[in-house]
Design an enzyme around this catalytic site. Structure first.
Site, short mmCIF file in Angstrom:
data_model
loop_
_atom_site.label_atom_id
_atom_site.label_comp_id
_atom_site.label_asym_id
_atom_site.label_seq_id
_atom_site.Cartn_x
_atom_site.Cartn_y
_atom_site.Cartn_z
N LYS A 270 5.57 61.35 -13.51
CA LYS A 270 4.59 59.86 -13.22
C LYS A 270 5.39 58.86 -13.85
O LYS A 270 5.40 58.37 -14.40
CB LYS A 270 3.47 59.89 -13.96
CG LYS A 270 3.09 58.44 -12.90
CD LYS A 270 1.04 58.14 -13.95
CE LYS A 270 0.84 56.43 -14.01
NZ LYS A 270 -0.55 56.33 -14.09
N ASP A 275 1.75 48.42 -13.60
CA ASP A 275 0.68 49.30 -12.65
C ASP A 275 -0.37 48.64 -13.86
O ASP A 275 -1.17 48.10 -14.34
CB ASP A 275 0.02 50.47 -13.71
CG ASP A 275 -1.30 51.11 -13.19
OD1 ASP A 275 -1.92 50.66 -12.34
OD2 ASP A 275 -1.96 51.97 -13.64
N LYS A 282 -6.26 44.81 -12.90
CA LYS A 282 -6.77 45.68 -14.13
C LYS A 282 -7.30 44.12 -15.38
O LYS A 282 -6.70 43.26 -15.04
CB LYS A 282 -6.06 46.70 -15.60
CG LYS A 282 -5.47 48.10 -14.79
CD LYS A 282 -4.50 47.35 -16.03
CE LYS A 282 -3.95 49.58 -15.44
NZ LYS A 282 -4.79 50.69 -16.38
N ASP A 293 3.44 52.45 -17.54
CA ASP A 293 3.39 53.85 -17.42
C ASP A 293 4.31 54.77 -16.53
O ASP A 293 3.87 55.15 -15.34
CB ASP A 293 1.89 52.97 -15.86
CG ASP A 293 1.31 53.86 -15.90
OD1 ASP A 293 0.75 54.27 -16.43
OD2 ASP A 293 0.05 53.57 -14.78
N ARG A 356 -2.20 59.48 -10.02
CA ARG A 356 -2.50 60.57 -8.85
C ARG A 356 -2.50 60.73 -7.53
O ARG A 356 -1.75 62.19 -7.05
CB ARG A 356 -4.43 61.21 -9.46
CG ARG A 356 -5.10 60.45 -8.93
CD ARG A 356 -6.98 59.80 -9.39
NE ARG A 356 -6.86 60.16 -10.39
CZ ARG A 356 -8.17 59.67 -11.11
NH1 ARG A 356 -9.02 60.34 -10.51
NH2 ARG A 356 -7.80 59.15 -12.03
N1 BES Z 1 -2.01 53.87 -16.16
C1 BES Z 1 -3.33 53.90 -16.24
C2 BES Z 1 -4.29 54.74 -17.76
C3 BES Z 1 -3.34 54.34 -18.84
C4 BES Z 1 -4.52 53.39 -19.72
C5 BES Z 1 -2.21 54.22 -19.31
C6 BES Z 1 -4.19 53.24 -20.35
C7 BES Z 1 -2.20 54.27 -20.81
C8 BES Z 1 -3.16 52.80 -21.40
C9 BES Z 1 -4.22 54.34 -14.97
O1 BES Z 1 -2.94 54.66 -13.81
C10 BES Z 1 -5.52 54.29 -14.84
O2 BES Z 1 -5.50 53.18 -14.33
N2 BES Z 1 -6.47 55.37 -14.60
C11 BES Z 1 -7.92 54.78 -14.84
C12 BES Z 1 -8.62 55.16 -13.68
C13 BES Z 1 -9.53 54.76 -12.98
C14 BES Z 1 -9.89 54.26 -12.19
C15 BES Z 1 -10.19 56.13 -12.92
C16 BES Z 1 -8.51 54.49 -15.86
O3 BES Z 1 -7.64 54.97 -17.03
O4 BES Z 1 -9.62 53.54 -16.64
ZN ZN Z 2 -1.30 53.89 -14.26
MN MN Z 3 -3.71 52.86 -12.93
#
Ligand code: BES
Ligand code: ZN
Ligand code: MN
Length: 503
Positions: A270, A275, A282, A293, A356
């Protein structure tokens, strides 16, 4: 940053200048060279040991500055304790400890006396080479944006130019070091990529760095947005829609196997270079971390560099999906339905569950075009994996027992540890969508597993493992061999796996 410290393997004579590093086993067991040096400086070493109650335990250290009768700047004696280090990883950690305490010298020289202590602490060529590697890994710094002269002036000026390892078999040590130097170069590249801010490193810039790896003999193919659109990679493209920067797909092929027709092992990453969450934006606190990311893609890229540099005897293909997730009038939105390359449709409930989507198309593309024996993906995929495992372990999900076992073992050996997480039908149901084939979030429960279930819908019968490295790739805890925000996690793990099972 590329390492500017030269590594030298030399015969076992005590140096006349610089810093010299020696070892002690527990209960002050010494090498002959330490005893000799102690005599030369009129017992200063043994005296220093007794005043500091040094017993040679692990983590014990004595330091003698400007020893009597000698031109050395410093003598360091490091305790190795009772336990015999046998794995390369342990010797790397010892090298890292040396890197921490022998970080500067007026002559720019550190000499490490790798002389056996009885039959307990034996400095094999692998051990010596690993120590050198650990030293360099510890000294990695991402300081390219520290430009102000006052900042630089406050740093110690006694920069190390050479680390010499005084060892039994110079030739054998030098040849054991070669593949480890390749490993180090791959890890440093990954750390650089992860540490680089999002304004400097977007998908296009990342792809350009991959293109440069052609000089190592890798075959590099880069797809732009038009080419991805022609392949119907609408899931990946949807993520990048809101960014002014174009997305890229980069493929790195290493055909090192004696049998050119061997089906490759595929490593997928990935690569979201930033992000923001997109329209499902966020919170601002900590959002800066999302420059990392692309830790999965950085690992894949660094690994391919390592494999090509050490001319690994295996066929390996690295594929990374590079994109930026931003909010904009052109962004994809919550509620959108996109048709992935596989033909399966995805209802986007949250634009922040973008990784994903990227991986779905990259996995489909990789399996369709390269028919790998197995595919391993690495992704900073979920915050939930941090909640479950912290920063100690990366999450491992797999549809294949043999592959999972091998990965767990490689994790133990390399020190980049994995913890197996569950997959199953009941979890898979959580991502069924009312109006499409699947939705991109599974709700509050088992967030890392529902993300993995999503990926599993794109791999079919191909043996597959998914490593959720959100906790280990960035904001990494400091260790003997890493002090940097981006650890370059996964390269040592996969290099070990490949050496053990694919070469
Ligand atoms: N890149 C993030 C995941 C992440 C979080 C990586 C903290 C490193 C540190 C991913 O794209 C994301 O935002 N995931 C969400 C998914 C949710 C919206 C279902 C998450 O983990 O909150
Ligand atoms: Zn992400
Ligand atoms: Mn994300």
């Amino acid at each position: 940053m590329a390492s500017k410290i030269a590594i030298d393997f030399i015969a076992q004579d005590l140096p006349e200048t610089g810093t010299v590093v020696l070892f002690s086993g527990s209960k002050k067991s010494f090498s002959a060279l330490l005893k000799k040096l102690d005599k030369q400086c009129e017992g200063q070493i043994s005296k220093a040991m007794s005043v500091s109650s040094f017993e040679g335990q692990e983590n014990q250290l004595i330091e003698i500055l400007s020893p009597a009768k000698l031109n050395l700047s410093r003598i360091l004696v490091l305790g190795l304790g009772d336990e015999t280090a046998s794995e390369n990883r342990q010797w790397m950690n010892i090298g890292g400890r040396i890197g921490a305490c022998a970080a500067s010298d007026p002559q720019g020289l550190v000499t490490i006396m790798a002389q056996d202590i009885g039959d307990k602490h034996v400095f094999t060529p692998d051990a010596v080479a690993s120590m050198a590697t650990g030293y360099l890994m510890r000294r990695y710094e991402f300081d390219k944006y520290k430009k102000s002269t006052s900042e630089k002036a406050s740093k110690p000026k006694h920069t190390i130019k050479t680390v010499a390892l005084a060892c039994k078999n110079v030739k054998a040590c030098a040849s054991a070091y070669k593949p480890l130097e390749a490993l180090r170069a791959g890890v440093f590249m990954a750390r650089d990529l992860v540490n680089e801010p999002g304004n400097i490193l977007g998908p296009v810039e990342f792809a350009l760095q991959i293109r440069e790896l052609e000089s190592l003999g890798l075959k590099v193919t880069i797809l732009d947005e038009a080419e991805m659109a022609a392949s119907k990679m609408n899931a990946l493209l949807a993520v990048g829609q809101g960014s002014v920067r174009e997305s890229r797909l980069a493929i790195m092929q290493w055909n090192g196997s004696d049998n050119a027709k061997d089906k490759p092992l595929a490593i997928v990453g990935k690569g979201v270079t930033f992000d923001s969450g997109g329209v499902s934006i966020k919170p601002s606190a900590g959002m800066e971390d999302m420059k990392g990311d692309m830790g999965g893609a950085a690992c894949v890229t660094g690994l391919m560099r390592t494999l090509a540099t050490r001319k690994a005897k295996a066929n390996i293909i690295g594929v990374v999906g590079l994109t930026e997730n931003m909010p904009d009038g052109k962004s994809y939105r919550p509620g959108d339905v996109v048709t992935s390359m596989s033909g399966q449709t995805i209802e986007v409930l949250n634009t922040d569950a973008e990784g994903r989507l990227v991986l779905a198309d990259v996995l489909t593309y990789t399996i369709k075009h390269y028919k790998p024996t197995a595919v391993i993906d690495l992704a900073t995929l979920t915050g939930a994996i941090l909640v479950a495992l912290g920063k100690e372990y990366a999450g491992l999900f797999s549809n294949n027992e043999r592959l999972a076992k091998r990965l767990l073992k490689a994790g133990e050996v390399s020190g980049e540890k994995l913890w197996r997480m569950p997959l199953g039908k009941a979890y898979d149901k959580l991502i069924d969508s009312r109006i499409a084939d699947m939705k991109n979030t599974g709700g509050r429960l088992a967030g890392s597993t529902t993300a993995a279930q999503f990926l599993q819908r794109y791999v079919g019968d191909t043996p597959w493992a998914h490593l959720d490295i959100a906790g280990t790739a960035m904001a990494s805890p400091k260790s003997h061999i890493n002090q940097s925000w981006g650890a370059g996690f996964g390269i040592q793990l996969l290099n070990e796996l490949i050496m053990e099972h694919y070469e």
